[in-house]
Design a protein around this motif. Sequence first.
Motif, PDB file in Angstrom:
ATOM      1  N   LEU A 173     -15.141 -29.943 -33.658  1.00  0.00           N
ATOM      2  CA  LEU A 173     -16.298 -30.108 -33.268  1.00  0.00           C
ATOM      3  C   LEU A 173     -17.396 -30.010 -34.369  1.00  0.00           C
ATOM      4  O   LEU A 173     -17.383 -29.434 -35.382  1.00  0.00           O
ATOM      5  N   THR A 174     -18.652 -30.953 -34.090  1.00  0.00           N
ATOM      6  CA  THR A 174     -19.583 -30.872 -35.000  1.00  0.00           C
ATOM      7  C   THR A 174     -21.017 -30.397 -34.682  1.00  0.00           C
ATOM      8  O   THR A 174     -21.251 -30.656 -33.616  1.00  0.00           O
ATOM      9  N   ARG A 176     -24.419 -31.516 -36.517  1.00  0.00           N
ATOM     10  CA  ARG A 176     -25.087 -32.214 -37.399  1.00  0.00           C
ATOM     11  C   ARG A 176     -24.329 -32.273 -38.500  1.00  0.00           C
ATOM     12  O   ARG A 176     -23.079 -33.104 -38.540  1.00  0.00           O
ATOM     13  N   ASP A 177     -24.433 -31.757 -39.855  1.00  0.00           N
ATOM     14  CA  ASP A 177     -23.666 -32.043 -40.927  1.00  0.00           C
ATOM     15  C   ASP A 177     -22.578 -31.100 -41.258  1.00  0.00           C
ATOM     16  O   ASP A 177     -21.832 -31.212 -42.243  1.00  0.00           O
ATOM     17  N   VAL A 178     -22.220 -30.138 -39.963  1.00  0.00           N
ATOM     18  CA  VAL A 178     -21.157 -29.215 -40.170  1.00  0.00           C
ATOM     19  C   VAL A 178     -19.753 -29.509 -39.382  1.00  0.00           C
ATOM     20  O   VAL A 178     -20.415 -29.791 -38.007  1.00  0.00           O
ATOM     21  N   SER A 179     -18.872 -29.567 -39.556  1.00  0.00           N
ATOM     22  CA  SER A 179     -17.757 -29.555 -38.711  1.00  0.00           C
ATOM     23  C   SER A 179     -16.809 -28.256 -38.726  1.00  0.00           C
ATOM     24  O   SER A 179     -16.672 -27.544 -39.544  1.00  0.00           O
ATOM     25  N   GLU A 180     -16.455 -28.249 -37.341  1.00  0.00           N
ATOM     26  CA  GLU A 180     -15.563 -26.853 -37.131  1.00  0.00           C
ATOM     27  C   GLU A 180     -14.104 -27.493 -36.644  1.00  0.00           C
ATOM     28  O   GLU A 180     -14.227 -28.337 -35.736  1.00  0.00           O
ATOM     29  N   SER A 181     -13.060 -26.831 -37.264  1.00  0.00           N
ATOM     30  CA  SER A 181     -11.834 -27.052 -36.495  1.00  0.00           C
ATOM     31  C   SER A 181     -11.902 -26.318 -35.280  1.00  0.00           C
ATOM     32  O   SER A 181     -12.675 -25.351 -34.974  1.00  0.00           O
ATOM     33  N   LEU A 182     -10.959 -26.798 -34.082  1.00  0.00           N
ATOM     34  CA  LEU A 182     -10.918 -26.028 -33.084  1.00  0.00           C
ATOM     35  C   LEU A 182     -10.424 -24.509 -32.902  1.00  0.00           C
ATOM     36  O   LEU A 182      -9.717 -24.526 -34.203  1.00  0.00           O
ATOM     37  N   PRO A 183     -11.086 -23.915 -32.261  1.00  0.00           N
ATOM     38  CA  PRO A 183     -10.388 -22.557 -32.371  1.00  0.00           C
ATOM     39  C   PRO A 183      -8.927 -22.432 -32.326  1.00  0.00           C
ATOM     40  O   PRO A 183      -8.574 -23.285 -31.476  1.00  0.00           O
ATOM     41  N   ALA A 184      -8.331 -21.508 -32.824  1.00  0.00           N
ATOM     42  CA  ALA A 184      -6.773 -21.257 -32.787  1.00  0.00           C
ATOM     43  C   ALA A 184      -6.432 -21.046 -31.211  1.00  0.00           C
ATOM     44  O   ALA A 184      -6.946 -20.309 -30.435  1.00  0.00           O
ATOM     45  N   VAL A 246     -22.696 -32.131 -25.751  1.00  0.00           N
ATOM     46  CA  VAL A 246     -22.466 -33.446 -26.278  1.00  0.00           C
ATOM     47  C   VAL A 246     -22.523 -34.395 -25.190  1.00  0.00           C
ATOM     48  O   VAL A 246     -23.473 -35.387 -25.293  1.00  0.00           O
ATOM     49  N   LEU A 247     -22.146 -34.003 -23.777  1.00  0.00           N
ATOM     50  CA  LEU A 247     -22.102 -35.066 -22.779  1.00  0.00           C
ATOM     51  C   LEU A 247     -23.435 -34.626 -21.851  1.00  0.00           C
ATOM     52  O   LEU A 247     -23.539 -35.210 -20.767  1.00  0.00           O
ATOM     53  N   ASP A 248     -24.520 -34.382 -22.667  1.00  0.00           N
ATOM     54  CA  ASP A 248     -25.755 -34.067 -21.816  1.00  0.00           C
ATOM     55  C   ASP A 248     -26.889 -35.244 -22.328  1.00  0.00           C
ATOM     56  O   ASP A 248     -27.480 -35.202 -23.039  1.00  0.00           O
ATOM     57  N   GLY A 249     -26.629 -36.311 -21.307  1.00  0.00           N
ATOM     58  CA  GLY A 249     -27.593 -37.186 -21.429  1.00  0.00           C
ATOM     59  C   GLY A 249     -26.997 -38.626 -22.534  1.00  0.00           C
ATOM     60  O   GLY A 249     -25.827 -38.873 -22.083  1.00  0.00           O
ATOM     61  N   THR A 250     -27.671 -39.168 -23.434  1.00  0.00           N
ATOM     62  CA  THR A 250     -27.530 -40.129 -24.054  1.00  0.00           C
ATOM     63  C   THR A 250     -26.509 -39.490 -25.379  1.00  0.00           C
ATOM     64  O   THR A 250     -26.794 -38.689 -26.039  1.00  0.00           O
ATOM     65  N   VAL A 251     -25.489 -40.336 -25.475  1.00  0.00           N
ATOM     66  CA  VAL A 251     -24.362 -40.048 -26.342  1.00  0.00           C
ATOM     67  C   VAL A 251     -24.170 -41.101 -27.408  1.00  0.00           C
ATOM     68  O   VAL A 251     -23.987 -42.215 -26.882  1.00  0.00           O
ATOM     69  N   THR A 252     -24.266 -40.974 -28.556  1.00  0.00           N
ATOM     70  CA  THR A 252     -24.028 -41.991 -29.389  1.00  0.00           C
ATOM     71  C   THR A 252     -22.580 -41.907 -29.960  1.00  0.00           C
ATOM     72  O   THR A 252     -22.011 -40.792 -30.214  1.00  0.00           O
ATOM     73  N   TYR A 253     -21.921 -43.187 -30.246  1.00  0.00           N
ATOM     74  CA  TYR A 253     -20.389 -43.021 -30.399  1.00  0.00           C
ATOM     75  C   TYR A 253     -20.286 -43.783 -31.599  1.00  0.00           C
ATOM     76  O   TYR A 253     -20.796 -44.884 -31.829  1.00  0.00           O
ATOM     77  N   ARG A 254     -19.344 -43.673 -32.454  1.00  0.00           N
ATOM     78  CA  ARG A 254     -18.468 -44.240 -33.594  1.00  0.00           C
ATOM     79  C   ARG A 254     -17.092 -44.564 -33.486  1.00  0.00           C
ATOM     80  O   ARG A 254     -16.355 -43.473 -33.263  1.00  0.00           O
ATOM     81  N   ALA A 265     -27.602 -35.709 -28.037  1.00  0.00           N
ATOM     82  CA  ALA A 265     -29.007 -35.786 -28.193  1.00  0.00           C
ATOM     83  C   ALA A 265     -29.328 -34.647 -29.051  1.00  0.00           C
ATOM     84  O   ALA A 265     -30.328 -34.549 -29.985  1.00  0.00           O
ATOM     85  N   THR A 266     -28.833 -33.410 -28.983  1.00  0.00           N
ATOM     86  CA  THR A 266     -29.049 -32.179 -29.699  1.00  0.00           C
ATOM     87  C   THR A 266     -28.535 -32.055 -30.924  1.00  0.00           C
ATOM     88  O   THR A 266     -28.776 -31.256 -31.666  1.00  0.00           O
ATOM     89  N   GLY A 267     -27.555 -33.069 -31.459  1.00  0.00           N
ATOM     90  CA  GLY A 267     -26.751 -32.938 -32.614  1.00  0.00           C
ATOM     91  C   GLY A 267     -25.556 -32.446 -32.659  1.00  0.00           C
ATOM     92  O   GLY A 267     -24.896 -32.442 -33.400  1.00  0.00           O
ATOM     93  N   ALA A 268     -25.109 -32.016 -31.322  1.00  0.00           N
ATOM     94  CA  ALA A 268     -23.944 -31.314 -31.265  1.00  0.00           C
ATOM     95  C   ALA A 268     -22.844 -32.520 -30.944  1.00  0.00           C
ATOM     96  O   ALA A 268     -23.163 -33.715 -30.274  1.00  0.00           O
TER      97      ALA A 268
END
Length: 276
Positions: A173-174, A176-184, A246-254, A265-268
């Motif tokens: 999960l991300t 903005r500039d912070v990434s988190e591993s999934l909870p155990a 993340v899935l709320d409205g417009t999503v940018t993908y790479r 759109a919120t940075g999530a």
Amino acid sequence: MRRHLSATLTAIALLALAACGTESGSGSGGGGADGRNDSARTAEGAGLPLTGVRWTVDSVTADGRRSTAPPGAYIELTEKGRAQGSYGCNRFGAEAVLRGATLTVAPAELTTVACSDEIHGFEKTLSGVFTGRLTARLDGKRLTLTSPAGDTVALVDEGPAPLTGTTWTVTSLTTRDVSESLPAGTEGSAHLTFAKNGRIGGRLGCNTFRGTGKISGQEITVQDLVSTKRLCMGTGGQVEAHLLKVLDGTVTYRLEGRELALTGATGAGVHAVAAR
């Protein structure tokens, strides 16, 4: 849940790794004079076509024990003498020399993401085998690397995954500039698929969902999202709440190889890998 800055010094160093080459293909032929099938090659005296391929790690066998790789573990060999990829959670880079069927890998630099105990154990095993002198054997799209002790890394060339028609398993999960591993305990609990007919669906971490997703350029417009109504508590609920942002409205993908990054759109955002 563990966090790390995606722009740590180590990660920046890894992003500067040399680009992969373009050599590909394994070739095939009939049996040799010794009766060996040429499609399975160790190619004494000739380099194997291993560079420019994203090798998905299938499993590692060490001390007679086989461990299946988590989603997202891969290795790339560049024509500039580098090995790089992901052990399953952390990314790595190392000097690597391929001569004939012998691959020599130097000690690796790697990121320091805190992973689940299970994935951490796999990473420790893979990093321990994928170092030093290894013998490579190529059989079609399957590659086996064997250490002098007889430990092995089994890999496969699965090729890039298309955005549509692929089941994407969320691995982190991300925000903005912070990434988190999934909870155990939530590893593999969230996944999504973009169908060619414009439908999307999957599992949010607790509830299943469906909706529509219009793809245009590098954006996906998500609409009409509905889900089951199961009451989600604990870490599963945390993953679900994040994915809904993340899935709320417009999503940018790479899309890169078999990895997908989605940012709302919120940075999530989330990182996901193609299911095998």
